[in-house]
Structures are given as C-alpha cells and as structure tokens.
Design an enzyme around this catalytic site. Structure first.
Site, PDB file in Angstrom:
ATOM      1  N   ASN A   1       0.851  -1.183   0.000  1.00  0.00           N
ATOM      2  CA  ASN A   1       0.000   0.000   0.000  1.00  0.00           C
ATOM      3  C   ASN A   1       0.896   1.246   0.000  1.00  0.00           C
ATOM      4  O   ASN A   1       1.590   1.505   0.984  1.00  0.00           O
ATOM      5  CB  ASN A   1      -0.895  -0.055   1.246  1.00  0.00           C
ATOM      6  CG  ASN A   1      -1.863   1.088   1.283  1.00  0.00           C
ATOM      7  OD1 ASN A   1      -1.469   2.223   1.040  1.00  0.00           O
ATOM      8  ND2 ASN A   1      -3.105   0.819   1.589  1.00  0.00           N
TER       9      ASN A   1
ATOM     10  N   ASP B   1      -0.011   4.441  -0.261  1.00  0.00           N
ATOM     11  CA  ASP B   1      -0.628   5.699   0.186  1.00  0.00           C
ATOM     12  C   ASP B   1       0.302   6.503   1.084  1.00  0.00           C
ATOM     13  O   ASP B   1       0.307   7.737   1.073  1.00  0.00           O
ATOM     14  CB  ASP B   1      -1.887   5.429   1.036  1.00  0.00           C
ATOM     15  CG  ASP B   1      -2.972   4.728   0.262  1.00  0.00           C
ATOM     16  OD1 ASP B   1      -2.868   4.627  -0.969  1.00  0.00           O
ATOM     17  OD2 ASP B   1      -3.922   4.266   0.916  1.00  0.00           O
ATOM     18  N   HIS B   2       1.072   5.757   1.884  1.00  0.00           N
ATOM     19  CA  HIS B   2       1.896   6.414   2.907  1.00  0.00           C
ATOM     20  C   HIS B   2       3.021   7.238   2.274  1.00  0.00           C
ATOM     21  O   HIS B   2       3.505   8.182   2.880  1.00  0.00           O
ATOM     22  CB  HIS B   2       2.429   5.366   3.876  1.00  0.00           C
ATOM     23  CG  HIS B   2       1.319   4.488   4.398  1.00  0.00           C
ATOM     24  ND1 HIS B   2       0.499   4.881   5.414  1.00  0.00           N
ATOM     25  CD2 HIS B   2       0.858   3.296   3.969  1.00  0.00           C
ATOM     26  CE1 HIS B   2      -0.410   3.936   5.618  1.00  0.00           C
ATOM     27  NE2 HIS B   2      -0.215   2.967   4.754  1.00  0.00           N
TER      28      HIS B   2
ATOM     29  N   ARG C   1       4.109  18.205   2.544  1.00  0.00           N
ATOM     30  CA  ARG C   1       4.843  19.379   2.101  1.00  0.00           C
ATOM     31  C   ARG C   1       4.164  20.095   0.923  1.00  0.00           C
ATOM     32  O   ARG C   1       4.149  21.307   0.839  1.00  0.00           O
ATOM     33  CB  ARG C   1       6.269  18.957   1.708  1.00  0.00           C
ATOM     34  CG  ARG C   1       7.083  20.021   1.026  1.00  0.00           C
ATOM     35  CD  ARG C   1       7.282  21.274   1.884  1.00  0.00           C
ATOM     36  NE  ARG C   1       8.048  21.008   3.085  1.00  0.00           N
ATOM     37  CZ  ARG C   1       9.367  21.214   3.205  1.00  0.00           C
ATOM     38  NH1 ARG C   1      10.042  21.714   2.199  1.00  0.00           N
ATOM     39  NH2 ARG C   1       9.983  20.952   4.335  1.00  0.00           N
TER      40      ARG C   1
ATOM     41  N   HIS D   1      -4.075  11.835   0.568  1.00  0.00           N
ATOM     42  CA  HIS D   1      -2.753  11.313   0.190  1.00  0.00           C
ATOM     43  C   HIS D   1      -2.698  11.029  -1.324  1.00  0.00           C
ATOM     44  O   HIS D   1      -2.160  11.832  -2.065  1.00  0.00           O
ATOM     45  CB  HIS D   1      -2.323  10.110   1.049  1.00  0.00           C
ATOM     46  CG  HIS D   1      -3.382   9.117   1.411  1.00  0.00           C
ATOM     47  ND1 HIS D   1      -4.179   8.493   0.486  1.00  0.00           N
ATOM     48  CD2 HIS D   1      -3.750   8.620   2.614  1.00  0.00           C
ATOM     49  CE1 HIS D   1      -4.985   7.668   1.105  1.00  0.00           C
ATOM     50  NE2 HIS D   1      -4.767   7.720   2.399  1.00  0.00           N
TER      51      HIS D   1
ATOM     52  N   GLU E   1      -8.420   0.775  -3.620  1.00  0.00           N
ATOM     53  CA  GLU E   1      -9.328   0.813  -2.469  1.00  0.00           C
ATOM     54  C   GLU E   1     -10.251   2.013  -2.614  1.00  0.00           C
ATOM     55  O   GLU E   1      -9.783   3.131  -2.897  1.00  0.00           O
ATOM     56  CB  GLU E   1      -8.532   0.956  -1.174  1.00  0.00           C
ATOM     57  CG  GLU E   1      -7.682  -0.243  -0.863  1.00  0.00           C
ATOM     58  CD  GLU E   1      -6.873  -0.045   0.408  1.00  0.00           C
ATOM     59  OE1 GLU E   1      -6.190  -0.998   0.787  1.00  0.00           O
ATOM     60  OE2 GLU E   1      -6.913   1.052   0.988  1.00  0.00           O
TER      61      GLU E   1
ATOM     62  N   THR F   1      -7.014   6.487   9.635  1.00  0.00           N
ATOM     63  CA  THR F   1      -6.871   5.457   8.615  1.00  0.00           C
ATOM     64  C   THR F   1      -8.175   4.665   8.617  1.00  0.00           C
ATOM     65  O   THR F   1      -9.094   5.013   9.357  1.00  0.00           O
ATOM     66  CB  THR F   1      -5.637   4.564   8.925  1.00  0.00           C
ATOM     67  OG1 THR F   1      -5.537   3.543   7.938  1.00  0.00           O
ATOM     68  CG2 THR F   1      -5.723   3.918  10.304  1.00  0.00           C
TER      69      THR F   1
ATOM     70  N   GLY G   1      -2.301  -2.907   9.671  1.00  0.00           N
ATOM     71  CA  GLY G   1      -1.567  -2.981  10.938  1.00  0.00           C
ATOM     72  C   GLY G   1      -0.579  -4.130  11.022  1.00  0.00           C
ATOM     73  O   GLY G   1      -0.121  -4.468  12.113  1.00  0.00           O
TER      74      GLY G   1
ATOM     75  N   GLY H   1       1.201  -1.550   4.261  1.00  0.00           N
ATOM     76  CA  GLY H   1       1.737  -0.259   3.841  1.00  0.00           C
ATOM     77  C   GLY H   1       2.576   0.425   4.886  1.00  0.00           C
ATOM     78  O   GLY H   1       3.787   0.592   4.727  1.00  0.00           O
ATOM     79  N   HIS H   2       1.935   0.802   5.985  1.00  0.00           N
ATOM     80  CA  HIS H   2       2.594   1.692   6.945  1.00  0.00           C
ATOM     81  C   HIS H   2       3.931   1.144   7.448  1.00  0.00           C
ATOM     82  O   HIS H   2       4.931   1.876   7.479  1.00  0.00           O
ATOM     83  CB  HIS H   2       1.657   1.969   8.126  1.00  0.00           C
ATOM     84  CG  HIS H   2       2.208   2.963   9.079  1.00  0.00           C
ATOM     85  ND1 HIS H   2       2.071   4.318   8.894  1.00  0.00           N
ATOM     86  CD2 HIS H   2       2.944   2.813  10.190  1.00  0.00           C
ATOM     87  CE1 HIS H   2       2.689   4.955   9.859  1.00  0.00           C
ATOM     88  NE2 HIS H   2       3.230   4.061  10.667  1.00  0.00           N
TER      89      HIS H   2
HETATM   90  N1  PXP Z   1      -5.868  -2.818   3.525  1.00  0.00           N
HETATM   91  C1  PXP Z   1      -6.756  -1.799   3.594  1.00  0.00           C
HETATM   92  C2  PXP Z   1      -8.126  -2.043   3.061  1.00  0.00           C
HETATM   93  C3  PXP Z   1      -6.391  -0.552   4.109  1.00  0.00           C
HETATM   94  O1  PXP Z   1      -7.289   0.441   4.166  1.00  0.00           O
HETATM   95  C4  PXP Z   1      -5.066  -0.369   4.565  1.00  0.00           C
HETATM   96  C5  PXP Z   1      -4.659   0.952   5.149  1.00  0.00           C
HETATM   97  O2  PXP Z   1      -4.326   1.882   4.250  1.00  0.00           O
HETATM   98  C6  PXP Z   1      -4.170  -1.445   4.456  1.00  0.00           C
HETATM   99  C7  PXP Z   1      -4.605  -2.659   3.959  1.00  0.00           C
HETATM  100  C8  PXP Z   1      -2.741  -1.318   4.879  1.00  0.00           C
HETATM  101  O3  PXP Z   1      -2.668  -1.068   6.246  1.00  0.00           O
HETATM  102  P1  PXP Z   1      -1.289  -0.617   6.891  1.00  0.00           P
HETATM  103  O4  PXP Z   1      -0.927   0.669   6.271  1.00  0.00           O
HETATM  104  O5  PXP Z   1      -1.610  -0.531   8.343  1.00  0.00           O
HETATM  105  O6  PXP Z   1      -0.300  -1.702   6.572  1.00  0.00           O
END
Ligand code: PXP
Length: 255
Positions: free
Chosen positions: A11, A13-14, A22, A63, A83, A113, A206, A227-228
C-alpha cells in the site's frame, strides 16, 4: 505439493502522505521537484518482488490523488488494487481507470486510517450493485471486512470475489497475549468460512514483521496488503530492503 506463495500487495498511500505533508497546495506537475513520488515508489516495490500495488483514493484526497492512480495504472506491471468507498464519483473513476481489483472500504473523513471493516449487512443492496458493475467491467471485487460471520455471509451474497480480513484489531492487541490469541481465532474461523463460501481470502491493516508470524496460523490466505510498516522501515533501510524483509517474513506460509 509445495506450499502456496503468500502474496504481498504494498500500500503506497503512505508515500503520498509524505508528499502531501509538504506539497498539498501545489501542483504535482511542473518544473519543481515534488517528492516523494508514489509511482516511483511502486516501481521500486515491484522491483523488490511484491505482487501488487494498493492505493486508496479517499474522498478528501488526503494522500493519493487522481493523477497518481492514472499514472500507477499506466506504469505498474503487477496488479493494481484500488481501495475505494462506494461514492458515485469514486465508482465512476474506478470504472474509468479499470484497476485489476477494487477493494471496497468504509470511509469516514475524521478517521486517521480505515478504522473499521465494511458494514456489508445493512448496505447489501448498494454493495451488490457495485460488485455487479465492477464484474461487468472485468474488475475483481474484494470487501474489506472484520472477522465477523454475518459480514462474511453477506459478502458472499453480495457477489464479491474476495474479502480482505481487517487485521487492525489483531495488530492493535498484539502485545496482549489473550486478546491477540482471541483475534487470531476469529481470523482463522473467518478465513475458513469465507473459503467454504468460495471467496478468495486476503488480509491486511496494521501488519508488520513482528506480528506477521502468527498470521501464518490463518488458513487460505492469498494476499496480504501492507503499507505503513513497510514505508516506515524504508526510512531506515530503504524501500527495496523493506519489501524484501516483509517477503521473507511471509515465506513458509503453510496455506
Ligand atoms: N488494507 C486496507 C483495506 C487498508 O485500508 C489499509 C490501510 O491503508 C491497508 C490494507 C494497509 O494497512 P497498513 O498501512 O496498516 O499496513
């Protein structure tokens, strides 16, 4: 028979969150350097061996922005997992760009989130209609839900191809032995139920290299979306190493 490969969707997005911190108010194109670029990050994740790229276009565009998704669609060579909440604008966008998969998620503007799973029960009509529209466009559908038997049955009735089990509660309670074991049991039961109903089973939210080993107890998993923790680790060891480290932690999944 050899064990199945548990696949990794990263993921990204981060990465866009960092850029927006910024450059939120500035054009993302033009002569100025606008960094970091989530598309370049996605390509680095692919080069490191991930199996897909996941991106959430939120209604508030906090994001990922529209242009990122269009560029991802053009650039990536694995699969794009988009998503989305089922608002008319975002559904129309998905039908236009045609990701490989859409993962329907709940969305609240005030959340940090995606905090809870989708309430399929109670929104079955709208979700069934969206699954049908996506299927007609050749797009696979997944529903992001908690390990709740009623939601899983409803996901199957709605015509989804897959579910993504929300592992956020497991991650949040990982340091508490009893709670984490209870949550693993719920995830195990949910995965079995979904598999019996013919749904592909994915999971995410998570997860990190520390809490991942117990996820191996959950059967029938095809893909994890993470992702995170990968982007956080990348600050110290780089994206390539962070993706490879996660893939290593996923090795040996018994299926
Ligand atoms: N799956 C979904 C549907 C999510 O919304 C997210 C969060 O962006 C993730 C997976 C990934 O989660 P994380 O960033 O905590 O790894």
């Amino acid at each position: 028979m050899s064990a199945p490969t548990l696949e990794l969707g990263v993921n990204i997005d981060h990465v866009a969150t960092l850029r927006q911190a910024r450059y939120r108010d500035q054009p993302t194109e033009g002569p100025r350097r606008v960094e970091p670029d989530p598309v370049a990050a996605a390509l680095a994740c692919e080069a490191a061996g991930c199996h897909g790229i996941t991106a959430h276009l939120r209604e508030d565009r906090r994001h990922i922005i529209d242009r990122d998704v269009r560029r991802l669609r053009e650039a990536i060579r694995t699969r794009l997992n988009f998503e989305m909440a089922i608002t008319p604008e975002i559904v129309a966008f998905a039908l236009d760009i045609k990701p490989d998969i859409v993962c329907i998620v709940p969305e609240r503007r005030e959340e940090v989130t995606t905090e809870g799973g989708l309430e399929v029960v109670g929104h079955e009509e709208a979700i069934t209609a969206t699954c049908a529209r996506m299927r007609d466009a050749g797009i696979t559908t997944s529903l992001f839900i908690g390990p709740d038997p009623a939601q899983i049955s409803a996901a199957a009735r709605a015509g989804a191809d897959a579910i993504e089990l929300h592992t956020g509660r497991y991650g949040d309670h990982w340091h508490l032995k009893r709670e984490r074991n209870d949550e693993i049991q719920r995830l195990v039961a949910a995965a079995r139920q979904a598999h019996e109903l013919g749904l592909q089973v994915n999971a995410g939210h998570g997860l990190n290299v520390e809490n991942l080993p117990l996820i191996h107890l959950v059967p029938h998993l095809v893909e994890l979306n993470i992702g995170h923790s990968i982007v956080s680790r990348a600050v110290f060891i780089g994206l390539d190493a962070a993706v490879k480290e996660m893939l290593k932690a996923m090795e040996g999944y018994p299926g």
